[in-house]
Design a protein around this motif. Structure first.
Motif, mmCIF file in Angstrom:
data_model
loop_
_atom_site.group_PDB
_atom_site.id
_atom_site.type_symbol
_atom_site.label_atom_id
_atom_site.label_comp_id
_atom_site.label_asym_id
_atom_site.label_seq_id
_atom_site.Cartn_x
_atom_site.Cartn_y
_atom_site.Cartn_z
ATOM 1 N N ILE A 44 0.803 -1.225 0.000
ATOM 2 C CA ILE A 44 0.000 0.000 0.000
ATOM 3 C C ILE A 44 0.836 1.276 0.000
ATOM 4 C CG2 ILE A 44 -0.291 0.320 2.507
ATOM 5 C CD1 ILE A 44 -3.041 0.589 -0.197
ATOM 6 N N VAL A 45 2.017 1.253 0.636
ATOM 7 C CA VAL A 45 2.829 2.475 0.704
ATOM 8 C C VAL A 45 3.230 2.979 -0.679
ATOM 9 C CG1 VAL A 45 5.081 3.401 1.408
ATOM 10 C CG2 VAL A 45 3.643 2.204 3.069
ATOM 11 N N PRO A 46 3.784 2.127 -1.569
ATOM 12 C CA PRO A 46 4.136 2.645 -2.906
ATOM 13 C C PRO A 46 2.931 3.194 -3.666
ATOM 14 C CG PRO A 46 5.180 0.512 -2.524
ATOM 15 C CD PRO A 46 4.203 0.726 -1.411
ATOM 16 N N ARG A 47 1.765 2.569 -3.479
ATOM 17 C CA ARG A 47 0.574 3.050 -4.181
ATOM 18 C C ARG A 47 0.148 4.414 -3.656
ATOM 19 N NH1 ARG A 47 -3.224 -2.423 -5.024
ATOM 20 N NH2 ARG A 47 -1.520 -3.733 -5.822
ATOM 21 N N MET A 48 0.214 4.595 -2.334
ATOM 22 C CA MET A 48 -0.164 5.890 -1.766
ATOM 23 C C MET A 48 0.846 6.969 -2.142
ATOM 24 S SD MET A 48 -1.822 5.088 1.991
ATOM 25 C CE MET A 48 -3.460 4.325 2.113
ATOM 26 N N ILE A 49 2.135 6.608 -2.201
ATOM 27 C CA ILE A 49 3.144 7.578 -2.626
ATOM 28 C C ILE A 49 2.867 8.026 -4.052
ATOM 29 C CG2 ILE A 49 5.582 7.847 -3.236
ATOM 30 C CD1 ILE A 49 6.300 6.159 -0.808
ATOM 31 N N GLU A 50 2.548 7.077 -4.912
ATOM 32 C CA GLU A 50 2.261 7.406 -6.312
ATOM 33 C C GLU A 50 1.040 8.316 -6.431
ATOM 34 O OE1 GLU A 50 1.473 5.136 -10.606
ATOM 35 O OE2 GLU A 50 1.824 3.972 -8.780
ATOM 36 N N ARG A 51 0.039 8.073 -5.549
ATOM 37 C CA ARG A 51 -1.184 8.882 -5.599
ATOM 38 C C ARG A 51 -1.043 10.199 -4.845
ATOM 39 N NH1 ARG A 51 -3.761 3.503 -4.979
ATOM 40 N NH2 ARG A 51 -3.976 3.801 -2.736
ATOM 41 N N GLY A 52 -0.032 10.302 -3.991
ATOM 42 C CA GLY A 52 0.199 11.539 -3.265
ATOM 43 C C GLY A 52 -0.713 11.744 -2.078
ATOM 44 N N GLY A 53 -1.167 10.661 -1.447
ATOM 45 C CA GLY A 53 -2.011 10.812 -0.269
ATOM 46 C C GLY A 53 -2.508 9.491 0.248
ATOM 47 N N GLY A 54 -3.073 9.534 1.449
ATOM 48 C CA GLY A 54 -3.612 8.341 2.088
ATOM 49 C C GLY A 54 -3.369 8.369 3.581
ATOM 50 N N HIS A 55 -3.917 7.383 4.251
ATOM 51 C CA HIS A 55 -3.804 7.297 5.709
ATOM 52 C C HIS A 55 -3.626 5.832 6.083
ATOM 53 C CE1 HIS A 55 -5.136 9.513 9.617
ATOM 54 N NE2 HIS A 55 -4.287 8.535 9.918
ATOM 55 N N ILE A 56 -2.522 5.519 6.741
ATOM 56 C CA ILE A 56 -2.226 4.164 7.203
ATOM 57 C C ILE A 56 -2.391 4.114 8.719
ATOM 58 C CG2 ILE A 56 -0.418 2.407 7.449
ATOM 59 C CD1 ILE A 56 0.761 3.511 4.809
ATOM 60 N N VAL A 57 -3.047 3.065 9.208
ATOM 61 C CA VAL A 57 -3.263 2.898 10.640
ATOM 62 C C VAL A 57 -2.733 1.532 11.057
ATOM 63 C CG1 VAL A 57 -4.944 2.954 12.512
ATOM 64 C CG2 VAL A 57 -5.376 4.272 10.427
ATOM 65 N N ASN A 58 -1.895 1.511 12.081
ATOM 66 C CA ASN A 58 -1.373 0.266 12.638
ATOM 67 C C ASN A 58 -1.812 0.150 14.093
ATOM 68 O OD1 ASN A 58 0.184 -0.254 10.252
ATOM 69 N ND2 ASN A 58 1.747 1.155 11.007
ATOM 70 N N THR A 59 -2.093 -1.068 14.544
ATOM 71 C CA THR A 59 -2.498 -1.287 15.928
ATOM 72 C C THR A 59 -1.332 -1.815 16.748
ATOM 73 O OG1 THR A 59 -4.789 -1.740 15.291
ATOM 74 C CG2 THR A 59 -4.092 -2.474 17.479
ATOM 75 N N ALA A 60 -0.944 -1.066 17.776
ATOM 76 C CA ALA A 60 0.090 -1.495 18.715
ATOM 77 C C ALA A 60 -0.587 -1.870 20.030
ATOM 78 C CB ALA A 60 1.137 -0.407 18.895
ATOM 79 N N SER A 61 -0.036 -1.452 21.154
ATOM 80 C CA SER A 61 -0.592 -1.789 22.468
ATOM 81 C C SER A 61 0.172 -1.038 23.542
ATOM 82 C CB SER A 61 -0.464 -3.301 22.724
ATOM 83 O OG SER A 61 -0.725 -3.626 24.076
ATOM 84 N N PHE A 62 -0.488 -0.803 24.687
ATOM 85 C CA PHE A 62 0.227 -0.267 25.840
ATOM 86 C C PHE A 62 1.422 -1.149 26.177
ATOM 87 C CE2 PHE A 62 -2.605 2.735 28.557
ATOM 88 C CZ PHE A 62 -2.943 3.469 27.427
ATOM 89 N N ALA A 63 1.304 -2.456 25.909
ATOM 90 C CA ALA A 63 2.372 -3.392 26.240
ATOM 91 C C ALA A 63 3.662 -3.058 25.504
ATOM 92 C CB ALA A 63 1.946 -4.821 25.906
ATOM 93 N N GLY A 64 3.568 -2.345 24.390
ATOM 94 C CA GLY A 64 4.752 -1.965 23.649
ATOM 95 C C GLY A 64 5.276 -0.595 23.998
ATOM 96 N N LEU A 65 4.602 0.112 24.932
ATOM 97 C CA LEU A 65 4.967 1.487 25.251
ATOM 98 C C LEU A 65 5.720 1.641 26.562
ATOM 99 C CD1 LEU A 65 2.708 1.875 23.031
ATOM 100 C CD2 LEU A 65 2.236 4.050 24.136
ATOM 101 N N TYR A 66 5.447 0.766 27.539
ATOM 102 C CA TYR A 66 6.172 0.845 28.806
ATOM 103 C C TYR A 66 6.170 -0.531 29.466
ATOM 104 C CZ TYR A 66 1.524 1.352 31.071
ATOM 105 O OH TYR A 66 0.226 1.176 31.503
#
Length: 285
Positions: free
Chosen positions: A126-148
């Motif tokens: 998806i990243v190369p396609r969004m770069i080519e189009r010049g826009g978009g929004h990517i969302v990834n799910t992490a967790s509190f477990a990865g923050l502290y």
């Protein structure tokens, strides 16, 4: 006018149930067309049907995030149905627990292969396609477990989510120049069924949690917080605002924070959050 979701094309990988399903419903309420993908095609179809009953456009797709061809086919299928994706969310993940000495190497590899590389496989498309189009929004799910540090009972899971957070922050930094936004959802304690059927590598171990000062959120609260945060252009989006004070405490004295967590555990406090009956009832809504 809601420019983030109104009339936009979205794909959520990992939306067959729980938080992913609620997010799909929330995005549909805000005017998006949502393609729903999951390892369980029936579960994806159930979510898509709830969106259609709301009057939204939705399709269901099967996606195995361990398989590059499956991920590519999922993204192609979503774009064939709705057109180029404006929003792409990586929400698929697994959870298991146990003491570190009992977790085999294969479980570590599987955890990273799903929780991190599942996202990488999708983002590589998806990243190369969004770069080519010049826009978009990517969302990834992490967790509190990865923050502290608190998740001593699932070190492999915490490590995978820390990697997701770092990937998301650095991806956001890089993609800004192309007009592409990145958001990282960081759930704290949320009422889900994700712990049901989870694999345990140790007997009689204690599942350590992010803190007894927190209260469990509903899935709907999580979907609303994420969607509002995306509209505000936020990158790191936690479900609980208490996170920021905790991160300040960790930054001031990392060693002291870990020692404090150890002392709390020895005193009988594993960090279990509070929960209200309304939140318990929400799981069946």
């Amino acid at each position: 006018m809601n420019k983030t979701f109104r009339g936009k094309h979205a794909l959520i990988i990992g939306a067959g149930q729980n938080i992913g399903r609620r997010i799909a419903q929330e995005w549909a309420r805000r005017g998006a067309r949502v393609a729903v993908a999951d390892i369980g095609k029936d579960a994806a179809e159930e979510t898509a049907e709830t969106l259609r009953t709301m009057g939204a456009e939705s399709i269901a797709l099967h996606c195995d995030v361990l398989d590059e061809d499956s991920v590519l086919a999922t993204i192609d299928g979503a774009e064939s149905a709705f057109g180029p994706l404006d929003i792409h969310m990586n929400n698929a993940g697994i959870l298991s627990g146990g003491n570190p000495e009992d977790i085999p190497l294969g479980a570590w590899q599987q955890m990273f292969d799903v929780n991190l590389f599942g996202m990488v496989r999708a983002n590589n498309v998806i990243v190369p396609r969004m770069i080519e189009r010049g826009g978009g929004h990517i969302v990834n799910t992490a967790s509190f477990a990865g923050l502290y540090p608190f998740a001593a009972s699932r070190v492999h899971y915490a490590a995978s989510k820390a990697a997701v957070l770092s990937m998301s922050e650095n991806l956001a930094l890089y993609l800004m120049q192309f007009g592409i936004k990145v958001s990282c959802l960081c759930p704290g304690p949320v009422m889900t069924s994700s712990t049901q059927g989870m694999k345990h590598f140790s007997e009689d171990y204690v599942m350590r949690a992010p803190g007894s000062h927190l209260f469990v959120k509903t899935q709907q609260e999580t979907a609303t917080v994420l969607s509002d945060g995306m509209e505000q252009g936020r990158i790191v989006i936690p479900t609980h605002d208490e996170l920021w004070a905790t991160l300040e405490e960790v930054a001031k004295d990392p060693d002291g924070f870990i020692k404090k967590k150890h002392e709390e555990f020895l005193a009988g406090d594993p960090g279990k959050p509070g929960i209200t009956q309304d939140v318990i009832d929400s799981i069946n809504e």
